[in-house]
Structure formats: C-alpha cells, structure tokens
Scaffold this motif. Structure first.
Motif, PDB file in Angstrom:
ATOM      1  N   ARG B 147       0.941  -1.012  -0.162  1.00  0.00           N
ATOM      2  CA  ARG B 147      -0.031   0.062  -0.178  1.00  0.00           C
ATOM      3  C   ARG B 147       0.949   1.333   0.112  1.00  0.00           C
ATOM      4  NH1 ARG B 147      -4.943  -0.512   4.401  1.00  0.00           N
ATOM      5  NH2 ARG B 147      -5.256   1.430   3.617  1.00  0.00           N
ATOM      6  N   PHE B 148       0.327   2.243  -0.852  1.00  0.00           N
ATOM      7  CA  PHE B 148       0.972   3.596  -0.555  1.00  0.00           C
ATOM      8  C   PHE B 148       0.296   4.601  -0.879  1.00  0.00           C
ATOM      9  CE2 PHE B 148       1.473   5.026  -5.033  1.00  0.00           C
ATOM     10  CZ  PHE B 148       1.070   3.868  -5.861  1.00  0.00           C
ATOM     11  N   LYS B 149       0.762   5.925  -0.434  1.00  0.00           N
ATOM     12  CA  LYS B 149      -0.321   6.827  -0.604  1.00  0.00           C
ATOM     13  C   LYS B 149       0.629   8.071  -1.087  1.00  0.00           C
ATOM     14  CE  LYS B 149       0.228   8.744   4.041  1.00  0.00           C
ATOM     15  NZ  LYS B 149       1.307   7.752   4.506  1.00  0.00           N
ATOM     16  N   ALA B 150       0.016   9.135  -1.679  1.00  0.00           N
ATOM     17  CA  ALA B 150       0.638  10.348  -2.091  1.00  0.00           C
ATOM     18  C   ALA B 150      -0.440  11.554  -1.815  1.00  0.00           C
ATOM     19  CB  ALA B 150       1.285  10.467  -3.373  1.00  0.00           C
ATOM     20  N   GLY B 151       0.266  12.865  -1.812  1.00  0.00           N
ATOM     21  CA  GLY B 151      -0.481  13.883  -1.530  1.00  0.00           C
ATOM     22  C   GLY B 151      -1.093  13.492  -0.003  1.00  0.00           C
ATOM     23  N   GLY B 152      -2.565  14.103   0.268  1.00  0.00           N
ATOM     24  CA  GLY B 152      -3.013  14.063   1.409  1.00  0.00           C
ATOM     25  C   GLY B 152      -4.381  14.665   1.349  1.00  0.00           C
ATOM     26  N   ARG B 153      -4.590  15.450   2.330  1.00  0.00           N
ATOM     27  CA  ARG B 153      -6.260  15.601   2.436  1.00  0.00           C
ATOM     28  C   ARG B 153      -6.388  17.460   2.421  1.00  0.00           C
ATOM     29  NH1 ARG B 153      -9.286  11.327   6.379  1.00  0.00           N
ATOM     30  NH2 ARG B 153      -8.783   9.681   5.206  1.00  0.00           N
TER      31      ARG B 153
END
Lengths: 491, 428
Positions: B147-153
């Motif tokens: 799992r990976f993420k980029a950016g944000g909220r």
C-alpha cells in the motif's frame, strides 16, 4: 547564522579539464568558478545550510543544457538547476557540490497563442514578466507567488509554486500544459503538448513539483487564464485572531470561493504599515485581505455576503478598496510583507505548513502558545483560504540559544500541522529543509514508491542529489552535514 | 453505498476484496504465488477502451471498497474509497451544496477509482478542468500488494512527488487505486445551455474565436455534427435545432449570473450568424449534461476515436470528420473531439481509411488521435494510438518501476501501444 562547511567524502573538485570543456561550450562569460563569485550561489532563500557549487554555468540554449548534463555524467559530477534562488527550502542548494546550472539567461517568451490560451516560455523568465507581457490582452498567467517579481517560471515548475490567487485558480501544476526537459542522462524530451488530454501517463503533472530531481526543464508551455470580468477587494479588520480565522472558515463553509483570502496579524501589520503606510489600524489583532472576482453583475452581491459574514464574526470594520491604486497598494503590502520584516527583527524563519481550512483557529492558537512556550516572537501572514500558514519566527542570529528555541517552536508547529491532518509544506517544497519530515508524513512504502519513480528519471541520482526524499542519491552522495536540520531562515 | 455482497473470490475467480488490506493481501499472495496478470475493475464502464485485456487476467473488483471515509464539508474535501459510484458520491455532496465538477460517463455505474484510471471527463472540462485538478490525495496498492499513498487531505500540498497526477489516466496499469481525496466546488444553483445551428465551419470558427473573449464565461462549448446532434436530441428528449453544425454553450452559477450570461451569449451567437438560439434551462439541463457525457462512449458504434488538438484547429477537424461520415462531438473550447464511425464500417481496413487522414489532422493540430474502442479483432489492424510521442519511452520506464514484470493490466496501456508500433502490425 552559522553555516555548515561540509566537505563530503568522495567528491572531487571540478577538474580543470571539465572547466575547459564548459568554457569552450559557453564562453568565459558563461562560466563562474572563482571562489569569491561562487559565494553568491552557496544558498538560496534558505540560509541555514550553505554549500557553494564548484562552478556555476549560464547556458543560453537547450542544447547547451543537454551538453552540460552529458559532460557532467562523463565526469561523474552532480549537477543542480537554479532559477532566481528564491527557494525557501534549500531547493537550489548544491548538495555535494558539483555543477550549478543557472537558467537565468534563458528568459525569452517564445510564443503567445491567445486563441489556444497558452504561452511558451524559457525557464529563466521571471514570473511577473510574463504577466506584464500579457497586459492588455485580457489574459494572464494565474500562479502569482509573492516573490513573483524575482522568481522564475522554471523555479515555479520545480516547486509547484502557489500564491495568493491559487485559492480559486489552482497552483502551478494546474497551469502547465507541456515541458521540454533535459533528462538527467542528457536526452531532451518533450512532455505533454499544447493540446490537452493526450493519452498515456501525465508526466507533466508528475514533473511539476519534483524539485529538480527529475531533470532540468528548458521550456514551459503554460496555460493562460482569462482576466476576471470584475473584482472587489475588501479588508476585514478584527479585534482577535480567533474572530478573523472564524470568519475565514465561515466564508469557505458558505460555499464562497474568493479569488484570494489572506490574513495578516498585528505583528506583521505593524511592520507593513511602517514600510508602506497603507493606513492599517495598528491596534487591530488581524486583518483579512479578501478578493472576490467574477462577473460584474455578481461580485457586489458576493462582496456583501462576505461583509455580512465578517460582521457576524465580530469584525470591527470591513473596508473596500475604492480605487485601483488602493487595491494595488493593498496587494503590495501583502506580497511584499516579507520585505518589511527587517523592521521587526534582524533575522526570521518562515514556516510553510498546511491544515484543513476549518483547523485554522486551532493552529493559530497553537502557534501563539508555541511562541510563548519557547519565548519566540511569531508573526503571521498567510494564505488563509487554503489553510496554508506562514508563521514567521523572529530572532537574532547572533544568539545561538535563541536559534535553538526558534527551531523547537518550528518543529512543534509543523508537527501540529501533521497531527491536524495537514502537510509540512504547501508551496515552498521539501528541498533539504524538510527532509526529516518526510518520514513523519509518509510510510516507508510511500517513500520507496516515490524513490522508484525517481529512478525512472534519474537512476544515477546525479541530478539534484539529496532533495525531496530522505534517501541518499543512488550514486552514493552523502547528505551534507546539517547544523540545524529541518529549519529555515531567510533574511 | 453498498453493492450486493459477493464472496471472495467468486465463482469466476474474480477477486472482490472487502477491505483495502484484503486487496493488499490478495495481490501479495498472487505476486508470491501464481503471478497471474491482474486486471483492476471498477464499474466496468471503460473496459472496452484501448487494447483488450489479457484473457488470463484475474479480475480485481473494487465494488466493495465503497465507504465514504471522511467528508469534512466545511473544508470542501471528501475522502472516499475507490469503489464508490460517482453518482452516489455526487448525491452525498449535493446535500451540502457541493460537487465534484467533473462529468463522468455512466456515473451511476462508474466508480471514482475507474474514473480516475480512465481520466473520465466531459463537456464541463472547459469551465472546471479535469480530474487531475481535483485529486489531492490518493491511496493505492501495487501489483505486489504494497500500500502506498501520495498527496494528502489538504488542498495545497507539495510534500513528495505528485503521484496523484500520475495515477489519473494511468488506465490501471501502475497500481490499483483504493482511496482518493477530492477537492470540491460549490454546487451552482442555476444553469442554462444555448443551442444554435450553423451552415459553415468558417462561421463557427470565427464565432468560437469571438467567444474566447466573451464577457460571459461559458463552462462548456460543444460542437456537434448533424448525426451526433440528432442522436443527442433523441437521447435527452430535448428539441434541439437541426443543421449541419450544432453549437452549444452552457453557463452555470447563481440565477443572476446565469441570466446575464445567457443574454450575452444569445446576442453573441446571433451576431455570429445563428438564425435562432434554443435555450435549455436549469432542471432541463440535467439530462442533456448526462447525455452529452455518455455520448462520448459511442454506444453501438463499431469504432470510437478521440482526438485532441489545439482548440483553434477543432472546427476544421470536426468538418473533416463529418465529411467522412463520422458522428462527431467536440468539446470545442478544449480541442477534445469524440467521433463514432458509422455502422456500415464493415472492417478494420475501412475504419483505418477514415481514421488515418483524421489522425494526420490531429497531429498537425498539435495533438494526437487514439482509437478508444473498436470491434473485437480489429485492434491489431488499427493503429490504436498512432505514432509514438517523444515521452512514451519515459512512460514505459515509469511503468517498469511500478510493475517490472508487466502483471498489471497487461497489454492495455502504453506498452501495448509501443509494442504495436514495434511489431509494425499496422499501416504506419
């Protein structure tokens, strides 16, 4: 402030032969190698860490940039691009020394196509010069960082710059259609094109904001934006910072997206008023600069709604800029606020955090408390509508103990931004300044994926080593020694 | 946002994970075990696009990843799982007077993850941009289950590389999108669309040039050929004018803004040569918007093409396409054109004879032409993406970083396009 004098192992000073090659390519006038001349390039707007490059080059054409890059590779020397050097995060710091490629002589506007709403410019073009060039056409280039009188479009591409009007119009990446790029292996490639919606991956979107680690952009095709039909510029004056941030929250929550929504607190008002004499009330706790734009038939109504919302939140007064001169002066006060800080303190450190917009009252309160806890005076001028804070921590760089307290306060503020669901940088970038925060915002897997994407562009790590990701460049460059990690001061 | 519950995997071998963690485990197990090709599936609305999927692929469906994770309406952002249906998301946002201002074809079926993978958009891209302008955070699972993420909220954020942009339009070939944070806009309270027909391309070209500096700010500028005009009128049950070229301009905002702009545009259309202008307003526009958006897909047409070119070159392209018998719909302000080849296109050769001259026009106009969809078996006889563009080899380098063995959506994306060129299997 004390600067570091890193001498990384394994970095050989630029060889004479290399210099000869560069002089042959660019002429004597395109090569700076004398120590006293290189000092200018030892840092950008982030002055905490310093490292002079071994040589600074001034190419005037894409093919020269490509040849420089190929030559650097041949001699196994790292290289870093630089625009105007206004980065506030050390984006232009030549980590590990090597070759600095200054793009400031590539500053032409190559094409303006109003029918298709784009312009093609060289990377060294100053942001404001494009807007000035477009005056009278009914179009403008929307991203307007406060440093737009100095910063370059190429630098804006590298950091995905924002600015006050990005609240409504978006940041740099929303306004770039195509890039000509010299890849770290010296190949010249065109990413994207003047037509939108091309098939395949959005490499333009990926490249923008990559802080020079994916290559050197040598041509930028930017989207041009229609000038608004009309605008109204307001100044809300508040008795407390809390009232001001609540008003900002209410405006956004009411479904109004102003063109800009900027806050200045009492500390900064004092400096700005002394510098520019706008007539700000010196006893107000905060002023909010609000600009709405749109159709002439609609802006007055929107302005009225905003005035009501401000009044409901206890605004002492809401003024309107009645003339173009008043508006221009208001904006000058906002955009050049940083220039006035010298009146408050010998040195300052600007932070760049982001919180969800409804958390503004909370983070502002936290900033005040952090200042009190650490005995640091903090003033605020920031892009409130985006939740993008810029607390400015004031200090005297001759006092080491004070500096340490400034760093502790900064750390806590950025940590709080993360805790509130935000980010440690909204527009200044990671550079070298915020490398250590990357591990707090992202997991190991996140960072590994980002590193693997960098591998596709920059497998040897020779282009802008030591930036953005907390991993070393692939060619084994050690990160420079940092006396004050994670901090930034601009003076 | 609950879909029917399915077992995991179901009888067809399709994987239907109930959580993102489960999706990660399933993909990790596949990567360590059978190493079957993986085809991410959303609402099945774009599966016919591009090259056909490897029939050996195991389908991974996001339909059960349908939670709204967080909707802080006052921040004007929403975080949803990738399997949420776009229309359902829009309904939740509407309750707060907000929306995602991107037109997504078949929005009741399409998932937000699929919309992102296919870079779905429609007529209102002129006024509001495309998904790349609204995806501010993304969570994904790699083909080996990481799992990976980029950016944000938050709406402004430059920490780390912008992998959100990379995922938009990636066609499910880099990673499986599992979660996304979107920036939102206020929902306008009023809208109007004006339609007028014209006899000549030159007239329309001049008018479009003038509209570019109109005091009104249209959110969509649509140019339709006669066939597309008829079909859309029938589909949306609206009386639209009929003629060789049908131009539609739309505005949105509050009633005052809409009324004023409609007045301006009405005058400008007439001054530009329109004999009459038919206005569709407010509630009546809804069906037209969705028809205009869905029409891009092409229904039963044997071949659907999509061209993008400089906006100023659009009219010439549209006229040439009409002359070639193509049902044309252009987002004229953006230079994005959809064309559906006639039913009597009997084979790939016939299709290529229509497509290739149009492709030349698109390339000359600074863009490209891709075959979005065609009859089974025609893929190898048609040049799907045309000649390689300068950045394609860099795209394959990116693909290899994410998926070195080519297990994800094999045969569908950039690599297939390059492979087709390398094999010289088409007339290029």
């Amino acid at each position: 402030m004390a600067s570091t004098q890193p001498v990384p192992d394994g970095i050989v000073p630029v060889a004479t032969e290399l210099l000869t090659r560069f002089r042959r390519l660019l002429g004597d006038d395109g090569v700076l190698a004398a120590a006293d001349e290189l000092i200018v390039y030892e840092c950008d707007g982030y002055v905490v860490e310093k490292k002079a490059p071994d040589v600074v080059l001034f190419p005037t054409a894409t093919e020269q940039v490509a040849e420089i890059v190929r030559t650097c590779n041949e001699f196994d020397v790292p290289f870093v691009p630089r625009g105007a050097g206004t980065s506030l995060a050390g984006g232009c710091l030549p980590v590990g020394g090597g070759v600095m490629i200054s793009l400031t002589r590539m500053k032409s506007i190559l094409e303006v196509n109003l029918q298709d709403r784009y312009a093609v410019v060289q990377p060294g073009l100053v942001n404001l010069h494009l807007t000035r060039h477009l005056a009278g056409t009914g179009f403008h280039y929307a991203p307007d960082p406060s440093s737009q009188g100095a910063c370059t479009i190429g630098g804006n591409v590298a950091t995905n710059s924002g600015g006050p009007h990005t609240l409504k119009y978006g940041v740099t990446v929303n306004h770039v259609l195509a890039l000509e790029v010299v890849l770290p292996d010296g190949q010249v490639v065109e990413l994207g094109g003047p037509a939108e919606g091309l098939a395949g991956y959005d490499l333009v979107g990926l490249f923008v904001g990559s802080e020079g680690t994916f290559g050197i952009c040598t041509e930028v095709t930017v989207r041009l934006t229609r000038n608004p039909d009309a605008y109204r510029t307001l100044l809300g004056i508040f008795e407390t910072v809390g009232d001001a941030t609540q008003a900002i929250s209410q405006i956004i929550a009411a479904g109004i997206v102003p063109a800009a929504l900027e806050m200045m607190d009492q500390g900064i008002i004092e400096a700005v008023e002394a510098a520019y004499g706008f007539g700000f009330p010196l006893d107000a706790a905060a002023v909010v600069l609000i600009e709405v734009d749109g159709l002439e038939v609609a802006v007055d109504d929107e302005a009225e709604r905003i005035i009501r919302l401000c009044q409901e939140q206890g605004a002492r007064e809401v003024r309107r800029a009645e003339t173009e001169q008043q508006r221009a002066l208001l904006w000058k006060c906002r955009k050049q606020a940083f220039g006035a800080i010298g009146r408050l303190s010998p040195s300052y450190c600007t932070q760049d955090g982001v919180v969800p917009r409804t958390k503004l009252p909370e983070i502002l309160e936290f900033i005040t408390d952090a200042g009190k806890r650490h005995g640091v005076r903090i003033v605020n001028v920031f892009h409130a509508g985006d939740g993008n804070i810029h607390p400015i921590l004031l200090f005297d760089e001759r006092d080491e103990e004070q500096i340490a307290r400034v760093f502790r306060a900064s750390d806590e503020i950025l940590g709080k931004c993360i805790d509130l669901g935000g980010s440690v940088t909204g527009e200044h970038g990671i550079g070298v300044e915020k490398l250590e925060f990357m591990e707090r915002m992202f997991t190991e897997d996140d960072l590994e994926v980002m590193a693997s994407v960098r591998m596709a562009f920059n497998p040897r790590g020779s282009c802008s080593p030591g930036k953005m990701l907390p991993t070393a460049g692939a060619c084994g460059m050690e990160h420079i020694e940092r006396s004050h990690p994670g901090k930034q001061a601009a003076s | 946002m609950n879909e029917e519950r399915k077992s995991t995997p179901d009888e067809t071998g399709e994987l239907v994970p109930a959580t993102i963690s489960e999706l990660g485990r399933l993909l990790a197990a596949n990567a360590k075990g059978d190493r079957r090709p993986v085809l991410p599936i959303g609402g099945r609305t774009s599966l016919g696009f591009g090259f056909p999927a490897d029939p050996a692929s195991v389908e991974v469906t996001t339909s059960r990843l349908d939670r709204v994770v967080d909707y802080p309406a006052r921040d004007m952002t929403v975080t949803v799982e990738a399997g949420c249906r776009v229309a359902l998301i829009q309904e939740s946002l509407k309750l707060e007077g907000q929306r995602l201002p991107v037109d997504v074809p078949l929005a009741h079926r399409a998932t937000i993850g699929g919309a992102i993978a296919s870079d779905a958009g429609g007529p209102r891209r002129f006024g509001y941009g495309t998904l790349r302008d609204y995806v501010i955070g993304i969570g994904c699972v790699t083909v080996d289950g990481r799992r990976f993420k980029a950016g944000g909220r938050v709406v402004k954020n430059v920490a780390g590389y912008d992998l959100c942009k990379l995922m938009v339009g990636s066609g499910g070939s880099l990673a499986v999108v599992t979660e996304v944070t979107l920036k939102l806009k206020p929902l306008p309270t009023s809208s109007a669309m004006g339609w007028a027909c014209f006899d000549s391309g030159d007239t329309v070209g001049d008018l479009l040039g003038d509209l570019a500096t109109s005091r009104a700010r249209p959110v969509a500028i649509e140019l339709l050929g006669p066939k597309a005009g008829r079909q859309l009128a029938a589909e949306s049950r609206q009386e639209l004018p009929a003629g060789p070229l049908l131009l539609g301009v739309a505005v949105e905002g509050n009633p005052v803004e809409v009324e004023w702009q409609a007045g301006v545009l009405d005058r400008e259309l007439r001054a530009g040569g329109a004999a009459d202008v038919t206005w569709v307003r407010d509630g009546d526009t809804a069906k037209l918007w969705s028809s205009l958006t869905d029409y891009q897909l092409g229904g039963e047409s044997p071949v659907t093409i999509r061209a993008c070119l400089k906006p100023s070159r659009t009219v010439d392209f549209v006229v040439a396409a009409i002359d070639a018998g193509v049902a044309v719909q252009a987002h004229a302000g953006n230079g994005v054109v959809y064309g559906h080849l006639p039913d009597d296109t009997i084979d790939a050769q016939t299709a290529a004879e229509v497509i290739e001259p149009l492709r030349d026009l698109a390339v000359e106009g600074g863009g490209q032409l891709v075959v979005e969809r065609c009859e089974l078996g025609w893929h190898n006889a048609l040049s799907m993406w045309g000649s390689a563009r300068a950045d394609w080899s860099l795209m394959t380098a990116v693909k290899r970083q994410f998926d070195p063995e080519g297990l994800l959506s094999p045969g569908r994306g950039i690599e297939a396009a390059l492979q087709q060129l390398a094999l010289g299997g088409v007339d290029q």
